[in-house]
Write a protein that holds these residues in place. Structure first.
Motif, short mmCIF file in Angstrom:
data_model
loop_
_atom_site.label_atom_id
_atom_site.label_comp_id
_atom_site.label_asym_id
_atom_site.label_seq_id
_atom_site.Cartn_x
_atom_site.Cartn_y
_atom_site.Cartn_z
N GLU A 155 0.83 -1.21 0.00
CA GLU A 155 0.00 0.00 0.00
C GLU A 155 0.87 1.26 0.00
OE1 GLU A 155 -4.26 -1.12 2.04
OE2 GLU A 155 -2.58 -0.64 3.38
N SER A 156 2.00 1.20 0.68
CA SER A 156 2.89 2.37 0.70
C SER A 156 3.52 2.64 -0.66
CB SER A 156 4.00 2.17 1.74
OG SER A 156 4.98 1.23 1.29
N GLN A 157 3.59 1.61 -1.49
CA GLN A 157 4.23 1.74 -2.80
C GLN A 157 3.25 1.99 -3.93
OE1 GLN A 157 7.87 1.48 -2.82
NE2 GLN A 157 7.18 1.77 -0.71
N THR A 158 1.96 1.84 -3.67
CA THR A 158 0.94 1.99 -4.71
C THR A 158 -0.14 2.95 -4.21
OG1 THR A 158 -0.15 0.01 -3.88
CG2 THR A 158 1.32 -0.24 -5.77
N PRO A 159 0.15 4.26 -4.21
CA PRO A 159 -0.79 5.23 -3.63
C PRO A 159 -2.13 5.31 -4.33
CG PRO A 159 1.00 6.34 -4.82
CD PRO A 159 1.39 4.90 -4.71
N GLY A 160 -2.21 4.88 -5.58
CA GLY A 160 -3.48 4.93 -6.29
C GLY A 160 -4.37 3.73 -6.06
N PHE A 161 -3.91 2.79 -5.30
CA PHE A 161 -4.63 1.54 -5.06
C PHE A 161 -5.79 1.80 -4.09
CE2 PHE A 161 -5.35 -2.42 -2.90
CZ PHE A 161 -5.22 -3.38 -3.88
N PRO A 162 -6.97 1.21 -4.27
CA PRO A 162 -7.31 0.17 -5.23
C PRO A 162 -7.97 0.66 -6.51
CG PRO A 162 -9.03 0.33 -3.61
CD PRO A 162 -8.00 1.37 -3.24
N ASP A 163 -8.15 1.97 -6.67
CA ASP A 163 -8.82 2.45 -7.88
C ASP A 163 -7.96 2.27 -9.12
OD1 ASP A 163 -11.26 3.40 -6.67
OD2 ASP A 163 -10.04 4.95 -5.73
N THR A 164 -6.65 2.22 -8.93
CA THR A 164 -5.74 2.01 -10.04
C THR A 164 -4.84 0.83 -9.69
OG1 THR A 164 -5.71 4.38 -10.50
CG2 THR A 164 -3.97 3.03 -11.49
N LEU A 165 -4.85 -0.18 -10.54
CA LEU A 165 -4.11 -1.41 -10.26
C LEU A 165 -2.78 -1.47 -10.99
CD1 LEU A 165 -6.88 -4.15 -10.45
CD2 LEU A 165 -6.03 -2.94 -8.44
N PRO A 166 -1.76 -2.09 -10.39
CA PRO A 166 -0.53 -2.36 -11.12
C PRO A 166 -0.80 -3.30 -12.28
CG PRO A 166 -0.24 -2.66 -8.75
CD PRO A 166 -1.70 -2.53 -8.99
N GLU A 167 0.11 -3.32 -13.21
CA GLU A 167 -0.07 -4.15 -14.41
C GLU A 167 -0.04 -5.63 -14.07
OE1 GLU A 167 2.11 -4.89 -18.75
OE2 GLU A 167 2.94 -3.49 -17.29
N HIS A 168 0.80 -6.02 -13.11
CA HIS A 168 0.93 -7.41 -12.69
C HIS A 168 0.57 -7.53 -11.22
CE1 HIS A 168 3.33 -9.18 -16.18
NE2 HIS A 168 3.18 -7.91 -16.50
N PRO A 169 0.17 -8.71 -10.75
CA PRO A 169 -0.13 -8.86 -9.33
C PRO A 169 1.08 -8.51 -8.48
CG PRO A 169 -0.01 -11.01 -10.42
CD PRO A 169 -0.01 -9.98 -11.50
N LEU A 170 0.85 -7.81 -7.40
CA LEU A 170 1.95 -7.40 -6.53
C LEU A 170 2.62 -8.59 -5.88
CD1 LEU A 170 0.11 -4.41 -4.83
CD2 LEU A 170 1.93 -4.25 -6.53
N ALA A 171 1.82 -9.58 -5.50
CA ALA A 171 2.34 -10.75 -4.81
C ALA A 171 1.50 -11.96 -5.18
CB ALA A 171 2.33 -10.54 -3.31
N VAL A 172 2.11 -13.14 -5.05
CA VAL A 172 1.43 -14.39 -5.34
C VAL A 172 1.63 -15.34 -4.17
CG1 VAL A 172 1.25 -16.39 -6.88
CG2 VAL A 172 1.77 -14.11 -7.82
N ASP A 173 0.53 -15.81 -3.61
CA ASP A 173 0.56 -16.81 -2.54
C ASP A 173 0.20 -18.14 -3.17
OD1 ASP A 173 0.34 -18.34 -0.28
OD2 ASP A 173 -0.98 -16.97 0.79
N ILE A 174 1.14 -19.08 -3.17
CA ILE A 174 0.89 -20.38 -3.78
C ILE A 174 0.12 -21.23 -2.78
CG2 ILE A 174 1.88 -22.38 -4.96
CD1 ILE A 174 2.44 -19.73 -6.34
N GLY A 175 -1.19 -21.16 -2.85
CA GLY A 175 -2.03 -21.88 -1.90
C GLY A 175 -3.49 -21.56 -2.15
N PRO A 176 -4.38 -22.17 -1.38
CA PRO A 176 -5.82 -22.01 -1.63
C PRO A 176 -6.39 -20.69 -1.15
CG PRO A 176 -5.46 -23.46 0.25
CD PRO A 176 -4.10 -23.16 -0.32
#
Length: 473
Positions: free
Chosen positions: A152-173
């Motif tokens: 959140e500190s790195q993406t001040p426009g979030f959530p109205d504006t999304l990064p091009e790729h997912p910020l993080a990926v959790d390999i799990g359910p």
């Protein structure tokens, strides 16, 4: 209740919704992928891979103090013998199954930080896990994670504006609490990229066609509609998984290895996520610990070793830092069932070419324990997190202070960056191949000019420091 408030409250109430084994995106209204969000994290292509050892890993049998009589007295049945331990120093060695870790250590690409914990430790799996994932005090209850606050500190426009790729990926359910921000989820959870894409496409088709094929679909339709605009990343995940390929054979029947193989594929395929979370369960070894922990260590070693080799085959190793965490260690003394119960502090492992290799922190002191006979911590895990953000992702101290509720001090985890003057051997104002040739000529000598680690000889450690300086030039 509007769209944003619903998703915000839903994620705060727990880990979130699971649809077909996947975490729904809780971004609220997300209509655009804008330049602000796309560029906020573009200054570095570095990746952090966090390995969770769920259940509480036994640090004393992972990093063995084989010259300490108190260790054998506390564990007459379940100790690792001096002959079995993989010697790292004259007094400490690794569990015998961690042969790949030993190789990384010998290559100068592994750091072991001893005694990591926090004040007033909680011995409950659930509570201590929450503390580690949120980076809270032991008496503080947070509903957002340390990584969620970082993103959140790195993406001040979030959530109205999304990064091009997912910020993080959790390999799990289900998405980890660590990735929940104050305004929703800051990552995606998946186990299989193709199934993830199919879920998104099927959900969208149902909404578009107005067809709900099962009774459960009526209940899910509301959630699908809320997330219709927020499931932005299916194509990126699919393309990266299709483009990426594993260049080593991972062991079968090893869940952690399967997860890390997917991480390697996604990184190699061009997914620009900054953080990946994987996990290995089974560390709650209350009984029959020698056999159970031996198997866990073998699986851990095989998975990490394959992952590192895969990264090297792709020439991606310089971009990746690996880090292990566990909610607590085990008791110093074995119990009556040839196992150990919930303890306090334990070691953390870091691997990658940039780590400050070696063993950090004092050895466990059996003569200085709490009222239950367990170790005090030497390093606060929140200081470790802060150090990783600062040193790996170049997060400023002001931002780090805003992420953690308590004051943090930095611990050297990565090798320090060198001033150009120290590695610009021919003094031409730039670091290039001519400097490497000059350094190579001095390899094996004791010339002070090229002894970058100060050990009196120009060797492999100096080479690693030169490479690190070259990479960051």
């Amino acid at each position: 209740m509007n769209r944003r408030d619903f998703m915000k409250n839903a994620t705060r109430g727990g880990a979130g919704f699971a649809l077909g084994g996947f975490m729904t995106r809780a971004y609220g209204r997300a209509e655009a992928v804008g330049p602000l969000a796309a560029s906020a994290l573009s200054e570095t292509d570095r990746v952090l891979v966090i390995i969770r050892l769920n259940g509480g890993n036994d640090g004393l049998n992972t990093l063995v103090n084989f010259e300490n009589d108190a260790y054998y007295q506390a564990r007459p049945k379940i100790h690792i013998t001096k002959q079995e331990a993989l010697r790292l120093t004259p007094t400490q060695g690794l569990h015998p199954q961690l042969t790949g870790f030993k190789e990384l250590y010998d290559e100068g690409q592994m750091m072991i930080m001893q005694g990591v914990g926090y004040p007033n430790p909680n011995r409950s799996h659930f509570r201590s896990t929450d503390i580690w994932l949120t980076a809270s005090n032991s008496n503080e209850f947070l509903n957002n994670g340390w990584l969620g606050r970082y993103f959140e500190s790195q993406t001040p426009g979030f959530p109205d504006t999304l990064p091009e790729h997912p910020l993080a990926v959790d390999i799990g359910p289900v998405l980890s609490l660590a990735l929940l921000g104050k305004n929703g989820a800051m990552g995606i959870a998946l186990r299989n990229p193709r199934q993830f894409v199919n879920l998104v496409e099927r959900g969208n088709k149902i909404i578009e066609d107005g067809k709900i094929p099962t009774p459960a679909g009526y209940e899910l339709d509301f959630i699908r509609r809320i997330n219709f605009e927020s499931l932005q990343y299916s194509s990126q995940v699919r393309d990266a998984a299709d483009k990426g390929a594993n260049r080593v054979e991972y062991p079968t029947g090893n869940s952690l290895a399967t997860q890390l193989s997917l991480v390697a594929r996604l990184i190699a395929g061009g997914l620009k996520s900054k953080v990946y979370l994987v996990s290995q369960g089974g560390y709650d070894t209350h009984s029959n610990q020698l056999n159970r922990h031996n198997t866990l260590m073998r699986y851990l070693n095989e998975a990490v070793t394959s992952f590192v080799q895969d990264l090297r085959q792709h020439q991606l190793q310089d971009r990746v830092l690996g880090m292990s965490i566990s909610e607590f260690g085990r008791r110093t003394k074995e119990n009556g069932s040839a196992g150990t119960d919930h303890g306090t502090s334990a070691p953390m492992f870091f691997f990658g070419p940039s780590v400050q290799a070696g063993i950090a922190g004092p050895q466990p002191n059996f003569g200085q324990v709490d009222r239950r006979g367990d170790f005090y911590y030497d390093h606060d895990f929140r200081h470790v997190y802060a150090s990783v953000l600062n040193q790996w992702f170049d997060v400023s101290q002001d931002v780090v202070s805003s992420i953690f509720s308590s004051n943090t001090s930095h611990i050297p985890i990565l090798r320090p960056k060198f001033d150009l003057a120290k590695v610009d051997f021919n003094a031409d104002g730039k670091l290039d191949f001519t400097d490497f040739l000059e350094f190579a000529q001095a390899f094996g000598t004791n010339e002070t000019k090229y002894d970058l680690d100060g050990d009196g000889n120009v060797g492999f450690g100096d080479f690693l420091r030169f490479v690190d300086a070259y990479r960051n030039r």
